[in-house]
Design a protein around this motif. Sequence first.
Motif, PDB file in Angstrom:
ATOM      1  N   LEU A 105      -2.246   8.252  -0.642  1.00  0.00           N
ATOM      2  CA  LEU A 105      -3.476   7.574  -1.059  1.00  0.00           C
ATOM      3  C   LEU A 105      -4.647   8.552  -1.151  1.00  0.00           C
ATOM      4  O   LEU A 105      -5.754   8.168  -1.529  1.00  0.00           O
ATOM      5  CB  LEU A 105      -3.831   6.462  -0.068  1.00  0.00           C
ATOM      6  CG  LEU A 105      -2.776   5.368   0.124  1.00  0.00           C
ATOM      7  CD1 LEU A 105      -3.201   4.414   1.226  1.00  0.00           C
ATOM      8  CD2 LEU A 105      -2.546   4.619  -1.176  1.00  0.00           C
ATOM      9  N   LYS A 165       1.424  -1.150  -9.071  1.00  0.00           N
ATOM     10  CA  LYS A 165      -0.005  -0.932  -8.837  1.00  0.00           C
ATOM     11  C   LYS A 165      -0.271   0.485  -8.363  1.00  0.00           C
ATOM     12  O   LYS A 165       0.544   1.089  -7.661  1.00  0.00           O
ATOM     13  CB  LYS A 165      -0.514  -1.913  -7.778  1.00  0.00           C
ATOM     14  CG  LYS A 165      -0.625  -3.340  -8.247  1.00  0.00           C
ATOM     15  CD  LYS A 165      -1.208  -4.186  -7.135  1.00  0.00           C
ATOM     16  CE  LYS A 165      -1.337  -5.637  -7.585  1.00  0.00           C
ATOM     17  NZ  LYS A 165      -1.854  -6.487  -6.494  1.00  0.00           N
ATOM     18  N   ARG A 172      -6.846  -1.134   4.999  1.00  0.00           N
ATOM     19  CA  ARG A 172      -7.655   0.082   4.894  1.00  0.00           C
ATOM     20  C   ARG A 172      -7.012   1.145   5.774  1.00  0.00           C
ATOM     21  O   ARG A 172      -6.580   0.859   6.899  1.00  0.00           O
ATOM     22  CB  ARG A 172      -9.093  -0.176   5.337  1.00  0.00           C
ATOM     23  CG  ARG A 172      -9.811  -1.254   4.549  1.00  0.00           C
ATOM     24  CD  ARG A 172     -10.207  -0.795   3.162  1.00  0.00           C
ATOM     25  NE  ARG A 172     -11.331   0.122   3.167  1.00  0.00           N
ATOM     26  CZ  ARG A 172     -12.615  -0.241   3.181  1.00  0.00           C
ATOM     27  NH1 ARG A 172     -12.933  -1.523   3.210  1.00  0.00           N
ATOM     28  NH2 ARG A 172     -13.567   0.658   3.170  1.00  0.00           N
ATOM     29  N   GLY A 176      -5.993  -2.731  -6.816  1.00  0.00           N
ATOM     30  CA  GLY A 176      -5.007  -1.886  -7.464  1.00  0.00           C
ATOM     31  C   GLY A 176      -5.133  -1.879  -8.972  1.00  0.00           C
ATOM     32  O   GLY A 176      -5.554  -2.857  -9.580  1.00  0.00           O
ATOM     33  N   ALA A 214      -3.127   2.859  -6.291  1.00  0.00           N
ATOM     34  CA  ALA A 214      -4.337   2.949  -5.482  1.00  0.00           C
ATOM     35  C   ALA A 214      -5.370   3.784  -6.240  1.00  0.00           C
ATOM     36  O   ALA A 214      -5.050   4.449  -7.236  1.00  0.00           O
ATOM     37  CB  ALA A 214      -4.025   3.578  -4.133  1.00  0.00           C
ATOM     38  N   GLN A 262     -15.410   4.100   0.031  1.00  0.00           N
ATOM     39  CA  GLN A 262     -14.356   3.537   0.877  1.00  0.00           C
ATOM     40  C   GLN A 262     -14.235   4.308   2.188  1.00  0.00           C
ATOM     41  O   GLN A 262     -14.108   3.716   3.272  1.00  0.00           O
ATOM     42  CB  GLN A 262     -13.018   3.550   0.125  1.00  0.00           C
ATOM     43  CG  GLN A 262     -12.935   2.533  -1.000  1.00  0.00           C
ATOM     44  CD  GLN A 262     -11.541   2.434  -1.606  1.00  0.00           C
ATOM     45  OE1 GLN A 262     -10.645   3.206  -1.253  1.00  0.00           O
ATOM     46  NE2 GLN A 262     -11.357   1.493  -2.518  1.00  0.00           N
ATOM     47  N   ASP A 288      -5.533   0.215   0.526  1.00  0.00           N
ATOM     48  CA  ASP A 288      -4.135   0.284   0.122  1.00  0.00           C
ATOM     49  C   ASP A 288      -3.782  -1.031  -0.559  1.00  0.00           C
ATOM     50  O   ASP A 288      -3.593  -2.057   0.103  1.00  0.00           O
ATOM     51  CB  ASP A 288      -3.247   0.499   1.346  1.00  0.00           C
ATOM     52  CG  ASP A 288      -1.771   0.660   0.972  1.00  0.00           C
ATOM     53  OD1 ASP A 288      -1.406   0.325  -0.168  1.00  0.00           O
ATOM     54  OD2 ASP A 288      -1.000   1.112   1.837  1.00  0.00           O
ATOM     55  N   PRO A 289      -3.710  -1.067  -1.879  1.00  0.00           N
ATOM     56  CA  PRO A 289      -3.488  -2.344  -2.577  1.00  0.00           C
ATOM     57  C   PRO A 289      -2.088  -2.922  -2.348  1.00  0.00           C
ATOM     58  O   PRO A 289      -1.880  -4.117  -2.534  1.00  0.00           O
ATOM     59  CB  PRO A 289      -3.704  -1.976  -4.046  1.00  0.00           C
ATOM     60  CG  PRO A 289      -3.439  -0.505  -4.122  1.00  0.00           C
ATOM     61  CD  PRO A 289      -3.866   0.064  -2.810  1.00  0.00           C
TER      62      PRO A 289
END
Length: 719
Positions: A180, A131, A169, A122, A133, A155, A163-164
Amino acid sequence: MMNGHSSPPLDVLATNGTELTIVPETTKAMLGTSTSSGPQAKSITGVFVEASSQAQSLYAAMKQGLLSSELGLALLEAQAATGGLVDPTQGHLLSVSEAVQQGLVGLGLKERLLAAEQAVTGYPDPYGGGKLALFQAIGKEVIGRAQGYSWLEAQLATGGLADPIRGGRVAPELACQQGLLDQETWRVLAERKPSSSSPGFQDPNTGEWLSYGGLLGRCVRAPGTGLAVLPLRTTFHTLCGAVSLAELQEAGILDGETARGLREGKLSVSDVSARAAVRRYLQGTGSVAGVVLLPAGRKKSFFQAVTEHLLPMATALPLLEAQAATCTLVDPGTGQRLQVDEAVRSGLLGPELHGQLLVAEQAVTGYHDPFSGTRVPLFQAMKKELVDRSLALRLLDAQLATGGLVCPARRLRLPLEGALRFGCLDEETRRCVSRATGFSDPSTQESLGYGQLMARCVTDPETGLAFLPLSNGTLGGEPQGLPFIDHSTRQTLSEATTTISVGQFQGQPVSLWELLFSEPIPAEQRAALAQRHQEGTISAEELAAALRAILEHAAATAKTTFAGLRGPVMPAELLEAGIIEQDMYERLEQGQTTAQEVGRLDPVQKYLEGTGCVAGLLLPSSQERLSIYEARGRGLLRHGTALILLEAQAATGFILNPKENKRYSVEEALRAGLIGPDVFAKLLSAERAVTGYTDPGQWLFGFFLVAVLCAVVPCEGSV
């Protein structure tokens, strides 16, 4: 981020809007937890060298020259942006900091890789805390769009968007619902066609530009770990891409003995590529770069010569088409080679020439055949009437005169026999090309073949580029540069060979021309020696002896240095600053690599030269480039805006002349008329951001010390 004592969540990949599937624990990398992940890592983790049947890390492959620094760094960033760095021989998944500590990557790459790692962990939100993404960071311009799209693509190719916040994922469908990603960006990424102008990842074996997923699809599994590694064949880089050892043999460029030496490791790719008989087919021998005004020595591109009314467009256009058809569109000031799209964007060409030169450039990339759906070489395109015959004959003539016909399918130039064998030429067309006179000498107006025109060129002793001379005294003025070398001298020295005991050409026959233009020979000495040979005061044998002596002395006394902003920089200084690591330092000290090779690495180049600043203005209507000070004088910039831009130039290294691609100190810029005395003092102050400021404390201490000494020691006269 969770603290080190908490249990990290599993990565979760949403396969649709409601159903979830557990996937590998890539978030362990962002938490700084090493794990023997084995096949869990889904990114490209390294290379597989077919000659040795061994897997190597990306960084090790970069250091050995098996991967270019650009591709190696891009793949390392993609690894960091997809969950962690991996050693394909051990299978350990590491954070960037751990990878640096364990020597998996060098310290000089840490900053770049930490930025890429934030694609998983993030990005700090500069507007509201919390944060972001990766996709959100692109939208808020926290990260550049081109770089961000590359990591989004990586990714998506390796399991979904990171997804921080939730630590998992996410598949693209759900990512769009969660903010996202959006549908438009997803579509753009899916339809993007990587190329040199829209970069992706370049296959080192073929030179093709691919998406990350496309390159991942060409990987094999590393022995022992099962991780994805990119296979590396014995390949040679060309102006059109890369070719294999087998392809060079098939084309008749390499003999069996050389091929065996390469396979057995007795010969290196770099040594074989440097041989003149091989290099001509890989890189060509160079085209006519532009015109030079003699005796002044002022170099102009063909387009610049047209805009300054030195050449008619009818003369310049065929010469520009020849450059495009030989991969040698070149900026005469810097020697930089550009593709047509790049040349138009940089102002080297006007947009009105874009379409015509793209047609000529397809002599390298191939012409689309609507009947077969394939791309065909120039000769076949002419036969199928896809290209005008007169244009095709001119371009074939230019290719033959500069190294050989380009075969787009094989990504290299071919010897005449190979061109005939592979259908890139026939005997009848060869005879027509030998009689072709599609180019005009601007000095005499004669119609000539391209080889005949090149025989009338002179060579720039600084860059080695060939220029057509325009010998008009009113245009040229007084001599201002080094004397250019005539063609007869170039031809004589190209045919004379010798051997040398040091350097790149050690132990093999090399022409005197190649030695003359080798790196240790200063341009001034090069021009003087060529002039003496041209005048007959030094024979070829004496010239060979002089060149050997210079090169041997340079090798014996060489001190490895890097060109910094205001003087040489020693390797030890780079090591101390953390820009290179101990291993690279030792290789430099032992002569296993050169300062030039290391200086081309992005992380090193960044600290030595910077990343550039605003150089000037480009007028869209005329494509004229103006310096900042000149633009202010024409009323195109306000005084305050111009001063800020000039101060930024001075504080980042040099005052820039965008017309000639030259850099000046502030004092040099004033003498050259690039700036005026009204801004001189302020720019000198800004320049001290590079050269350093005087510490007033030290000055006062020095004054006090002198005063004390004068009081204690009697002096004659006043102080």
